[in-house]
Design a protein around this motif. Structure first.
Motif, mmCIF file in Angstrom:
data_model
loop_
_atom_site.group_PDB
_atom_site.id
_atom_site.type_symbol
_atom_site.label_atom_id
_atom_site.label_comp_id
_atom_site.label_asym_id
_atom_site.label_seq_id
_atom_site.Cartn_x
_atom_site.Cartn_y
_atom_site.Cartn_z
ATOM 1 N N UNK A 1 0.857 -1.189 0.000
ATOM 2 C CA UNK A 1 0.000 0.000 0.000
ATOM 3 C C UNK A 1 0.890 1.235 0.000
ATOM 4 N N UNK A 2 0.779 2.036 -1.047
ATOM 5 C CA UNK A 2 1.616 3.223 -1.177
ATOM 6 C C UNK A 2 0.792 4.383 -1.728
ATOM 7 N N UNK A 3 1.415 5.543 -1.762
ATOM 8 C CA UNK A 3 0.822 6.723 -2.389
ATOM 9 C C UNK A 3 1.747 7.199 -3.487
ATOM 10 N N UNK B 1 -0.026 11.658 -5.091
ATOM 11 C CA UNK B 1 -1.241 11.999 -4.370
ATOM 12 C C UNK B 1 -2.342 10.971 -4.462
ATOM 13 N N UNK B 2 -2.057 9.832 -5.091
ATOM 14 C CA UNK B 2 -3.067 8.794 -5.274
ATOM 15 C C UNK B 2 -2.713 7.586 -4.408
ATOM 16 N N UNK B 3 -3.680 7.136 -3.612
ATOM 17 C CA UNK B 3 -3.486 5.939 -2.791
ATOM 18 C C UNK B 3 -3.840 4.700 -3.598
ATOM 19 N N UNK B 4 -3.068 3.651 -3.384
ATOM 20 C CA UNK B 4 -3.336 2.408 -4.091
ATOM 21 C C UNK B 4 -2.348 1.345 -3.660
ATOM 22 N N UNK B 5 -2.195 0.332 -4.498
ATOM 23 C CA UNK B 5 -1.328 -0.797 -4.180
ATOM 24 C C UNK B 5 -0.362 -1.046 -5.333
ATOM 25 N N UNK B 6 0.912 -1.165 -4.988
ATOM 26 C CA UNK B 6 1.951 -1.546 -5.944
ATOM 27 C C UNK B 6 2.112 -3.052 -5.877
ATOM 28 N N UNK B 7 2.045 -3.706 -7.031
ATOM 29 C CA UNK B 7 2.214 -5.154 -7.119
ATOM 30 C C UNK B 7 3.498 -5.473 -7.881
ATOM 31 N N UNK B 8 4.218 -6.469 -7.417
ATOM 32 C CA UNK B 8 5.399 -6.935 -8.141
ATOM 33 C C UNK B 8 5.537 -8.431 -7.910
ATOM 34 N N UNK C 1 1.052 -0.415 -10.562
ATOM 35 C CA UNK C 1 0.370 0.286 -9.472
ATOM 36 C C UNK C 1 -1.110 0.380 -9.819
ATOM 37 N N UNK C 2 -1.967 -0.059 -8.910
ATOM 38 C CA UNK C 2 -3.409 0.004 -9.129
ATOM 39 C C UNK C 2 -4.002 0.957 -8.105
#
Length: 635
Positions: free
Chosen positions: A34-36, A39-46, A84-85
């Motif tokens: 979970x990152x920003x 200015x947008x909050x979301x989730x980075x997947x790797x 990033x979603x």
């Protein structure tokens, strides 16, 4: 990409380390975070999927559609797909849909780096963070003292699913309930450490946790990740260390797990002779692949760093070390030197231990290794594997084999007890009476003792007392500490009702006393891994089935004299050699009434006489209780 844009957590240096097998913090990069961004909050997947043609994130936020959120493959040939979603929050369910570029296979996999998983039988990963306010600073600052090899190390081995259950539905306790019930009990019993059988997520209860699919997630059967942190925290605040069983030896082939992850043998060795374990019908890691080494070592450090674990007990090391382990002659191939050692595994285990002790010098690694492989618990700088301790399987098998014999025959088998002393200091040994000894038709430890009820419990008291006075650290599986009658059943609670009966409660009181003795007396722990800490008085009295020896600490005044009577015959005026003059004071005897014994004890002080015996100038005449051990100090 539809609503997906890359904001990589990887630097070029991260990629170099990953490819070299030297990235030991992969959990900070791979997985779901979970990152920003802007200015947008979301989730980075790797996710690592080098043979994939396409990878997408599917979950409850996109109706599990593989077209909604594709990931992008990095340009650096690392095989990492990322993206990033925006808008996804903690608690979202997800998996990776992976299309292979080498065949027509599409896999749907749980995240190998997920911090939290759905409760089995469901198999999705859960977006989570590991935000917790630890309160164990005092323990963490001083734990080097508790984990030192010259300190008492008495371990209570626990299977969380069956230690205790509650209610008419036989439900599991939660991590937070364990933080009260288990912690209070372990403190009362006097153990120094708790060892949890694997708490990493596993799909199949009968595996007891040894077939993992969620290496970075504590099992959701008992609560959330922060709840397990709360349990560890509570144990630390109570002065109890935490050992985690760790399973780098094999993993199951469940469709959502690591096996055939991206349509190729990614985590498992591609040669089935090295990549499949016939005993457990599971897959074996490719220890020669750099990225896999990074995965495993990152996982080990993850539990030490984020969950404050004090030790890792590494499961099934013998199966890792030998190419021919449980394999027919046609099912393995010698190494380049013609031997049966797995050179990749040896290299990996050395690197694992070096990484652990370089980053956390105040913890321990403990090998469950059942063969005579040399220098398992010796530093890598000396050519060893680098573990801190090793389970003493030979002692366990020989001792239990001796104790199951009727006492009339024991005089013919005393070598089964004394043999351990020929090699006990070749490693830093832990004496285990573990879960493996109370399953698969072996019966409980208590029921394997011979004789009538009184003799069975006297033998059990004798066994435990001998274990605690023998050199080495100690491990006792749950239920053994009160003489569990039935064989361990992972599907139900221990038989706590037995504590209403005097013999069973007596065993509990005995373990409390032995833990206290082990911690209080320096001679039982200061040199527990050194030749200097042990000296025979007499090991050759086969006819009477009696052993006597001295345990030594740093100061001579702390020396203890231990005498063991392995028959039910009371022996009056039994003479033993003593190293110096003075008086003997009996500080412990296993036949005490509170333990269920006959309360046959020695006088308050026994004079040591200038009478030569056992090749010593001094000796003393003592009384030996039936099936009992006495521990004396010289004053």
């Amino acid at each position: 990409m539809n609503n997906v844009f890359s904001h990589s957590l990887f630097t070029d240096f991260d990629i170099e380390l990953f490819k070299a097998g030297k990235h030991y913090r992969l959990y900070e990069k791979l997985g779901a975070h979970c990152i920003e961004r802007q200015g947008v909050l979301g989730v980075y997947f790797a996710v690592w999927a080098p043979t994939a043609q396409a990878v997408s994130v599917v979950g409850d936020f996109n109706y599990w559609s593989q077209d909604a959120h594709p990931l992008e493959v990095r340009w650096d040939a690392s095989g990492i797909w990322e993206g990033f979603i925006p808008g996804i929050q903690k608690g979202a369910l997800y998996k990776y849909k992976i299309q292979s570029n080498t065949n027509a296979i599409t896999t749907e996999k749980a995240d190998p780096f997920a911090f939290y998983c759905e409760q089995p039988p469901n198999t999705a990963s859960v977006v989570w963070d590991l935000d917790y306010n630890w309160k164990d600073a005092n323990w963490m600052q001083k734990r080097h003292q508790h984990n030192s090899l010259d300190q008492p190390y008495s371990v209570y081995e626990v299977h969380l699913g069956s230690w205790k259950r509650k209610g008419p539905d036989n439900r599991f306790l939660t991590y937070t309930e364990f933080a009260t019930d288990l912690v209070d009990y372990v403190v009362t019993m006097g153990f120094t450490h708790v060892e949890f059988m694997p708490i990493m997520e596993y799909p199949y209860d009968p595996s007891w946790g040894y077939q993992l699919t969620g290496y970075f997630a504590p099992s959701s059967r008992f609560g959330k990740p922060e709840d397990f942190m709360f349990l560890v925290d509570a144990l630390h605040q109570a002065g109890i260390g935490v050992i985690l069983d760790w399973v780098p030896s094999h993993f199951p082939d469940d469709s959502h797990g690591l096996g055939f992850f991206d349509g190729s043998n990614l985590y498992e060795h591609p040669d089935r002779r090295k990549g499949y374990h016939p005993d457990w019908k599971s897959l074996v890691f490719n220890y020669g692949r750099n990225e896999v080494r990074s995965f495993l070592i990152s996982n080990a450090l993850f539990w030490l760093q984020l969950y404050h674990a004090d030790a890792l007990r590494v499961d099934a090391v013998a199966s890792m070390l030998y190419l021919d382990y449980s394999r027919a002659a046609t099912e393995w191939e010698p190494n380049c030197y013609g031997g049966n050692e797995n050179l990749d595994t040896i290299s990996f285990l050395k690197e694992f231990n070096q990484a652990v002790y370089a980053n956390y010098p105040d913890v321990q690694t403990i090998a469950e290794e059942s063969t005579s492989f040399p220098m398992v618990s010796r530093p890598t700088s000396m050519g060893g594997l680098g573990f801190g301790m090793k389970w003493m399987m030979g002692w366990m098998h020989d001792t239990l084999n001796y104790f199951k014999k009727e006492t009339v025959y024991r005089k013919h088998h005393q070598n089964e007890l004394t043999f351990s002393m020929t090699y006990v200091f070749s490693e830093n040994f832990m004496l285990p009476l573990s879960h493996d000894e109370v399953v698969h038709g072996k019966g409980s430890i208590a029921t394997r003792m011979p004789g009538d009820e009184w003799q069975k419990f006297a033998n059990l008291r004798l066994l435990y007392s001998y274990m605690f006075t023998h050199p080495g650290a100690k491990l006792l599986f749950m239920g053994c500490e009160f003489g569990q009658s039935e064989e361990w059943n992972f599907q139900q609670s221990l038989d706590w009702h037995l504590l209403q009966y005097p013999y069973h409660n007596g065993i509990k009181e005995l373990i409390i006393a032995l833990n206290s003795l082990y911690k209080k007396e320096p001679a039982l722990h200061e040199k527990q891994f050194s030749h200097d800490g042990f000296e025979w008085i007499n090991y050759s009295d086969h006819q009477n089935a009696v052993l006597s020896f001295i345990r030594k600490g740093n100061n001579t005044k702390d020396d203890l004299v231990v005498v063991c009577n392995f028959t039910q015959i009371v022996r009056d005026n039994y003479r033993i050699g003593i190293p110096r003059g003075g008086n003997l004071v009996e500080i412990f005897h296993s036949d005490a009434k509170i333990y269920g014994g006959s309360n046959l004890q020695n006088a308050i002080e026994i004079p040591i006489e200038l009478i030569a015996y056992d090749a010593r100038a001094y000796s003393a005449a003592i009384q030996l209780a039936p099936l009992g051990i006495s521990v004396f100090k010289i004053i």
